[in-house]
Design a protein around this motif. Sequence first.
Motif: not given
Length: 277
Positions: A1-2, A211-212, A219-221, A226-227
């Motif tokens: 995710x960007x 879980x990739x 997403x990263x942590x 932020x989201x």
Amino acid sequence: MTWVEAIVLGIVQGLTEFLPISSSAHLRITSAIFFEEDAGASFTAVTQLGTEAAVLIYFAKDIYRLAKTWIVGLWDRSVRSTLDYRMAWYVIIGSIPIGLFGFLFKDQIRSAARNLYLVSTTLIVFALILAFAEYWGRKVRTIEQFTLKDGVVMGFAQAMALVPGVSRSGGVVTAGMLLNLTRETATRYSFLLAIPAVVMSGIFSIPDVFDKSGEGLTPSVPQMVVATVIAFALGYASIAWLLRYVAHHTLYAFVLYRVALGSLVLCLLAAGTITAT
């Protein structure tokens, strides 16, 4: 995710969670149109922790009063006839259906239920049901007349929102109006009813969202935080707006919006612009 995806989806979650238009459908559709890949049900569940935090803060006094009365009422019979004690039980009992169905159909919710043909059709069908409830519901019963039957029926309506496109708030408010509750009463109960289910769902989904090997964008942590914070801020602002709106307006504007969005998605699918899965 960007970062762009995380921020945009956080905004979408915050703006749509409490409106009767299905935030999960909007996250699914936004991902499909702009980012080509689904963010996933787990991402939706975790960002909803932000919007539910907004509910906890906005209704803090009400929640504290209900919780305190319920605890006292467990051993003090004198408070069991109060509205607060009954409402606390109605929220607990009304939360059971979505918890049960969410557990039983977890895999389907994260896969087949996110098919865009189903999502768009559900947006349209439940918009028409909402219109029917707005037209035929007498909307005369207030919170003081709320019963266990109301809590159970609206609890099952909330469970239907496990399918993106139904809308948790939309389903609960629709059921409330069909039970002749006022829009304000149904909307306030929908806020309280969402707390147990959404908070538990979000907490249990935290491991899955990172879980990739799982479903959806990963997403990263920091992106997830932020989201969720964005969803909280916009969600808090939308609560007060929605409560004022339903006190003085019908819900037909949301009906038209849902039908238009569902129809647009069906057209995009038919044209091959986006894929259903």
